[in-house]
Design a protein around this motif. Sequence first.
Motif, short mmCIF file in Angstrom:
data_model
loop_
_atom_site.label_atom_id
_atom_site.label_comp_id
_atom_site.label_asym_id
_atom_site.label_seq_id
_atom_site.Cartn_x
_atom_site.Cartn_y
_atom_site.Cartn_z
N LYS A 73 0.84 -1.18 0.00
CA LYS A 73 0.00 0.00 0.00
C LYS A 73 0.88 1.24 0.00
O LYS A 73 2.07 1.17 0.30
N SER A 74 0.29 2.34 -0.31
CA SER A 74 1.02 3.59 -0.42
C SER A 74 1.62 4.01 0.91
O SER A 74 1.02 3.80 1.97
N TYR A 102 1.62 6.88 1.82
CA TYR A 102 0.72 7.94 2.26
C TYR A 102 -0.45 7.41 3.08
O TYR A 102 -1.25 8.19 3.59
N SER A 103 -0.59 6.11 3.20
CA SER A 103 -1.77 5.53 3.84
C SER A 103 -1.68 5.49 5.35
O SER A 103 -2.61 5.08 6.01
N ASP A 147 -2.60 0.59 9.91
CA ASP A 147 -3.74 1.28 9.32
C ASP A 147 -4.18 0.51 8.09
O ASP A 147 -3.51 0.52 7.07
N CYS A 153 -7.14 1.27 3.23
CA CYS A 153 -6.57 1.77 1.99
C CYS A 153 -6.70 0.70 0.90
O CYS A 153 -7.17 -0.39 1.13
N GLU A 205 -4.67 -1.70 -1.76
CA GLU A 205 -3.37 -2.33 -1.93
C GLU A 205 -3.20 -2.74 -3.39
O GLU A 205 -4.17 -3.07 -4.08
N ASP A 219 -8.97 -4.22 -1.54
CA ASP A 219 -9.25 -3.42 -0.35
C ASP A 219 -8.47 -4.03 0.81
O ASP A 219 -8.65 -5.20 1.14
N SER A 220 -7.63 -3.24 1.46
CA SER A 220 -6.82 -3.78 2.54
C SER A 220 -7.64 -4.23 3.74
O SER A 220 -7.18 -5.04 4.54
#
Length: 64
Positions: free
Chosen positions: A7-8, A10-11, A16, A19, A21, A33-34
């Motif tokens: 994942k980014s 920025y997430s 967390d 976000c 993926e 979807d994470s």
Amino acid sequence: MTVQWRKSSYSGTANDDVCVELARLQQGVGIRDSKDPDGDRFTVSGAVFGVLVEKIKAGGLDRP
């Protein structure tokens, strides 16, 4: 082939899980979807993913 989802940066923190993926796949780019790593996923070609990234960088996507 082992799929490595990421994942980014920025997430937020590693814990967390809210976000999207991405994973590099033989068929293109996998997106999931994470919050639901075992749920539905879809794959787009590298070219389609590139267009998506460029549109986001340019200020977003058109909304209906």
